[in-house]
Write an enzyme that holds these catalytic residues in place. Structure first.
Site, PDB file in Angstrom:
ATOM      1  N   HIS A   1       2.710   1.666  -7.336  1.00  0.00           N
ATOM      2  CA  HIS A   1       3.429   0.596  -6.635  1.00  0.00           C
ATOM      3  C   HIS A   1       2.550  -0.636  -6.381  1.00  0.00           C
ATOM      4  CE1 HIS A   1       6.871   3.117  -6.076  1.00  0.00           C
ATOM      5  NE2 HIS A   1       6.243   3.974  -5.278  1.00  0.00           N
TER       6      HIS A   1
ATOM      7  N   ASP B   1       7.596  14.021  -7.094  1.00  0.00           N
ATOM      8  CA  ASP B   1       8.507  13.903  -5.969  1.00  0.00           C
ATOM      9  C   ASP B   1       9.981  13.915  -6.372  1.00  0.00           C
ATOM     10  OD1 ASP B   1       7.861  11.522  -7.176  1.00  0.00           O
ATOM     11  OD2 ASP B   1       7.339  10.466  -5.332  1.00  0.00           O
TER      12      ASP B   1
ATOM     13  N   ASP C   1       7.460   9.614 -11.927  1.00  0.00           N
ATOM     14  CA  ASP C   1       7.597   9.666 -10.478  1.00  0.00           C
ATOM     15  C   ASP C   1       9.035   9.304 -10.115  1.00  0.00           C
ATOM     16  OD1 ASP C   1       5.531   9.376  -7.861  1.00  0.00           O
ATOM     17  OD2 ASP C   1       7.429   8.299  -7.627  1.00  0.00           O
TER      18      ASP C   1
ATOM     19  N   HIS D   1      10.127   7.527  -7.819  1.00  0.00           N
ATOM     20  CA  HIS D   1      10.224   6.130  -7.403  1.00  0.00           C
ATOM     21  C   HIS D   1       9.773   5.230  -8.554  1.00  0.00           C
ATOM     22  CE1 HIS D   1       9.573   8.450  -3.638  1.00  0.00           C
ATOM     23  NE2 HIS D   1      10.563   7.686  -3.227  1.00  0.00           N
TER      24      HIS D   1
END
Length: 339
Positions: free
Chosen positions: A128, A252, A165, A167
């Site tokens: 990120h 995740d 991931d 996200h």
């Protein structure tokens, strides 16, 4: 001969956002759980190596100098909040240096031919982080630094990044948005943090088509994720012909993870790893994975073990049906790559 290289460092346990946010899910126990689980099976035949600290010059391959200095100064002062979700403790700068340095050391080892497979188990995560901004638990963008190192200093012309991931890897996407030497691809749940990664976002300027975003709905299971890899990412990669594949390996999307709503299991990650491993062998290129998210320690550790087992044993890629959503997304991506 080892089955691959496994990079980690004790300093990565020193990053503890709970010093300022006791609720924070990115706890050192994430890494401790992985270490304990892999230790029980003799590291699955992987050779353990220590992550060196990244140099400032390596960080500056993707990050602004003022960003690097700001993280260092905050940690030297004892730490604090960078945004409502992202915190640094006194040891976070050292941890982040070793996390980025591990990704770089893995990449150097893969490109030099020391191994064809590597896994960097370090934290804080990175995908990120933007050029001048920490966010989403991430301080420095480890995988982006590694990819930039490969293309700017180690002689590669094409690198593929696969981000699984849950996200969207917004920081990585932005860093390579307008470039043609890095094909960035991401499978992620839509409607959650950070809110980016729409299918229609395919990069910009010269880099149009070199970003592949595959957003999936909540409750998606492993068969859909595997279908997107098999029927969208694999043919795109075969056309792009990368000389190195790097994976932002977040776990995740697991059913037990508290931060999202997908329903993958350990065998889902094993199947995804087998597909990507088979791709790397077909292209005859090395494969490196960099740990990102995964916030239920037992599920994280079990998923990492399943992933490394599949890669270390060179598991055959499973036969994967073409899911309807994969068919729809392939129609969009086929404007840029032959699918």
């Amino acid at each position: 001969m080892s089955k691959g290289l496994y990079f980690t460092h004790p300093a990565c346990l020193e990053h503890d956002p709970r010093a300022y946010a006791p609720w924070h899910p990115d706890a050192p126990e994430r890494l401790s759980a992985i270490e304990a689980t892999l230790g029980e099976c003799d590291w699955l035949g992987f050779e353990r190596r220590a992550c060196p600290a990244a140099s400032v010059e390596e960080l500056q391959l993707v990050h602004q100098n003022r960003h690097v200095a700001a993280i260092r100064e905050l940690c030297d002062a004892g730490g604090g909040a960078l945004d409502p979700d992202t915190f640094a403790s006194h040891g976070s700068y050292r941890a982040a240096l070793h996390a980025a340095g591990g990704a770089c050391a893995m990449t150097r080892a893969l490109i030099s031919g020391e191994s064809r497979l590597g896994f960097c188990a370090a934290r804080p995560p990175g995908h990120h982080a933007e050029s001048g901004k920490a966010m989403g638990f991430c301080l420095f963008n480890n995988i982006a630094i590694a990819a930039a190192l490969a293309t700017s200093e180690l002689g590669l012309e094409r690198v593929m990044i696969i981000d699984w991931d849950v996200h969207h890897g917004n920081g990585t996407a932005e860093l390579f948005r307008a470039r043609t030497d890095v094909l960035f691809s991401s499978i992620h749940q839509y409607g959650i943090f950070p809110g980016s990664g729409a299918l229609r976002d395919v990069g910009s300027a010269a880099g149009e088509g070199y970003t592949i975003n595959l957003p999936v709905p909540a409750r998606s299971q492993g068969d859909l994720w595997c279908s997107l890899i098999a029927h969208v990412l694999v043919p795109s990669a075969l056309a792009f012909e990368p000389q190195l594949i790097l994976v932002s390996a977040g776990f995740d999307a697991h059913l037990a993870d508290p931060l999202a709503g997908c329903e993958l299991r350990e065998d889902s990650f094993a199947s995804m790893a087998a597909l990507v491993g088979d791709l790397a062998r077909t292209l005859q290129v090395p494969l490196g994975l960099v740990l990102e998210g995964g916030y239920e320690p037992r599920a994280l550790a079990a998923s990492v073990r399943a992933t490394l087992a599949a890669l270390g044993e060179q598991a055959s890629a499973p036969q994967v049906r073409r899911a309807p959503l994969a068919e729809t997304m392939a129609g969009e991506i086929a404007r840029y790559w032959p699918l």
